[in-house]
Design a protein around this motif. Structure first.
Motif, mmCIF file in Angstrom:
data_model
loop_
_atom_site.group_PDB
_atom_site.id
_atom_site.type_symbol
_atom_site.label_atom_id
_atom_site.label_comp_id
_atom_site.label_asym_id
_atom_site.label_seq_id
_atom_site.Cartn_x
_atom_site.Cartn_y
_atom_site.Cartn_z
ATOM 1 N N PHE A 99 23.514 9.329 15.412
ATOM 2 C CA PHE A 99 22.122 8.511 15.392
ATOM 3 C C PHE A 99 23.498 6.887 15.602
ATOM 4 C CE2 PHE A 99 21.612 9.065 11.586
ATOM 5 C CZ PHE A 99 21.825 7.340 10.787
ATOM 6 N N ASN A 100 21.730 5.568 16.082
ATOM 7 C CA ASN A 100 22.311 4.364 15.714
ATOM 8 C C ASN A 100 21.008 3.843 15.987
ATOM 9 O OD1 ASN A 100 21.857 3.153 18.601
ATOM 10 N ND2 ASN A 100 23.567 4.234 18.851
ATOM 11 N N CYS A 101 20.673 3.226 15.229
ATOM 12 C CA CYS A 101 19.163 2.338 15.242
ATOM 13 C C CYS A 101 19.935 0.623 14.617
ATOM 14 C CB CYS A 101 19.038 2.845 13.373
ATOM 15 S SG CYS A 101 18.784 4.696 12.950
ATOM 16 N N ALA A 102 18.739 -0.578 15.137
ATOM 17 C CA ALA A 102 18.932 -1.066 15.284
ATOM 18 C C ALA A 102 17.524 -1.602 15.308
ATOM 19 C CB ALA A 102 20.030 -1.546 16.789
ATOM 20 N N VAL A 103 17.827 -2.998 15.044
ATOM 21 C CA VAL A 103 16.038 -4.733 14.555
ATOM 22 C C VAL A 103 16.684 -5.414 14.259
ATOM 23 C CG1 VAL A 103 16.122 -3.576 12.231
ATOM 24 C CG2 VAL A 103 14.176 -4.420 13.731
ATOM 25 N N LYS A 104 16.547 -6.189 15.392
ATOM 26 C CA LYS A 104 16.453 -7.830 15.080
ATOM 27 C C LYS A 104 15.545 -8.742 14.919
ATOM 28 C CE LYS A 104 20.124 -11.610 15.526
ATOM 29 N NZ LYS A 104 20.884 -11.884 16.266
ATOM 30 N N ASP A 105 14.752 -8.949 14.059
ATOM 31 C CA ASP A 105 13.684 -9.975 13.714
ATOM 32 C C ASP A 105 13.792 -10.432 13.055
ATOM 33 O OD1 ASP A 105 13.091 -8.156 11.534
ATOM 34 O OD2 ASP A 105 11.619 -7.144 12.863
ATOM 35 N N LYS A 106 12.557 -11.114 12.700
ATOM 36 C CA LYS A 106 11.783 -12.516 12.101
ATOM 37 C C LYS A 106 12.712 -12.275 10.593
ATOM 38 C CE LYS A 106 7.539 -12.269 11.256
ATOM 39 N NZ LYS A 106 5.650 -13.229 11.542
ATOM 40 N N ASN A 107 12.586 -11.039 10.397
ATOM 41 C CA ASN A 107 12.926 -10.149 9.433
ATOM 42 C C ASN A 107 14.033 -9.965 8.327
ATOM 43 O OD1 ASN A 107 9.963 -10.760 9.052
ATOM 44 N ND2 ASN A 107 9.418 -8.705 10.119
ATOM 45 N N VAL A 108 14.355 -9.398 9.517
ATOM 46 C CA VAL A 108 15.875 -8.941 9.419
ATOM 47 C C VAL A 108 17.128 -8.384 10.832
ATOM 48 C CG1 VAL A 108 14.908 -6.382 9.745
ATOM 49 C CG2 VAL A 108 17.201 -6.658 7.659
ATOM 50 N N SER A 109 18.085 -8.455 10.287
ATOM 51 C CA SER A 109 18.707 -7.947 11.540
ATOM 52 C C SER A 109 19.643 -6.997 10.417
ATOM 53 C CB SER A 109 20.281 -8.954 12.177
ATOM 54 O OG SER A 109 20.605 -8.700 12.470
ATOM 55 N N PHE A 110 19.853 -5.557 11.427
ATOM 56 C CA PHE A 110 20.098 -4.467 11.025
ATOM 57 C C PHE A 110 20.388 -3.479 12.320
ATOM 58 C CE2 PHE A 110 19.007 0.254 10.474
ATOM 59 C CZ PHE A 110 19.841 0.140 9.262
ATOM 60 N N GLU A 111 21.691 -3.305 11.428
ATOM 61 C CA GLU A 111 22.187 -1.971 12.930
ATOM 62 C C GLU A 111 22.841 -0.952 12.153
ATOM 63 O OE1 GLU A 111 24.662 -3.903 15.925
ATOM 64 O OE2 GLU A 111 23.849 -5.450 15.305
ATOM 65 N N ALA A 112 23.029 0.199 11.958
ATOM 66 C CA ALA A 112 23.901 1.422 11.586
ATOM 67 C C ALA A 112 23.645 1.979 12.453
ATOM 68 C CB ALA A 112 22.980 1.465 10.669
ATOM 69 N N GLU A 113 24.924 3.409 11.861
ATOM 70 C CA GLU A 113 25.227 4.761 12.771
ATOM 71 C C GLU A 113 26.204 5.595 11.966
ATOM 72 O OE1 GLU A 113 27.993 2.998 16.023
ATOM 73 O OE2 GLU A 113 29.265 2.881 14.564
#
Length: 146
Positions: A24-38
């Protein structure tokens, strides 16, 4: 007799259950956080393998030593991959010779009807000398799996 025993041993080895894996890979980039993981995972055992990624905080949340964190298996303090849910708890702390700061990133997702994407929410908690009390932020996150 020797051939029969060898054939039975081979048959037993071939009939053992296969442990299928995926990732799996997950991602979010918004005003709170930039997160990417796999990571990889075992479908049969639910274990997460080779977790890695990055987490970066915006200026208003950044603490010395936690502005950008490289994630590895030791950062993943809890996980759940079962019955259509993928949940992760990522924890990080500032390094030695730095003022104490810590963050927890928790994501709660469920799989879609096709079984290929996970959608849900995250909660970010940041503590440190910059704040009187822990700061919490929330948002949406998505992951793809295969």
């Amino acid at each position: 007799m020797r051939r029969i025993l060898l054939s039975l041993a081979t048959l037993a080895a071939l009939s053992s259950p296969a442990l299928a894996t995926g990732g799996f890979n997950c991602a979010v980039k918004d005003k709170n956080v930039s997160f990417e993981a796999e990571a990889g995972f075992s479908y049969s055992l639910g274990g997460i393998l080779n977790f890695r990624g990055t987490l970066a905080l915006p200026t208003d949340l950044a603490q010395k030593g936690l502005d950008k964190v490289i994630l590895d298996q030791s950062s993943l303090t809890h996980h759940w991959l079962h019955d259509g849910e993928l949940r992760l708890l990522v924890h990080a702390e500032s390094g030695e010779n730095q003022p104490f700061a810590a963050l927890d990133f928790v994501m709660l997702t469920t799989v879609d009807e096709e079984g290929m994407n996970f959608e849900g929410t995250y909660t970010l908690k940041v503590e440190g000398e910059k704040f009187d009390e822990a700061v919490r932020r929330t948002g949406k996150i998505s992951c793809s799996a295969g």
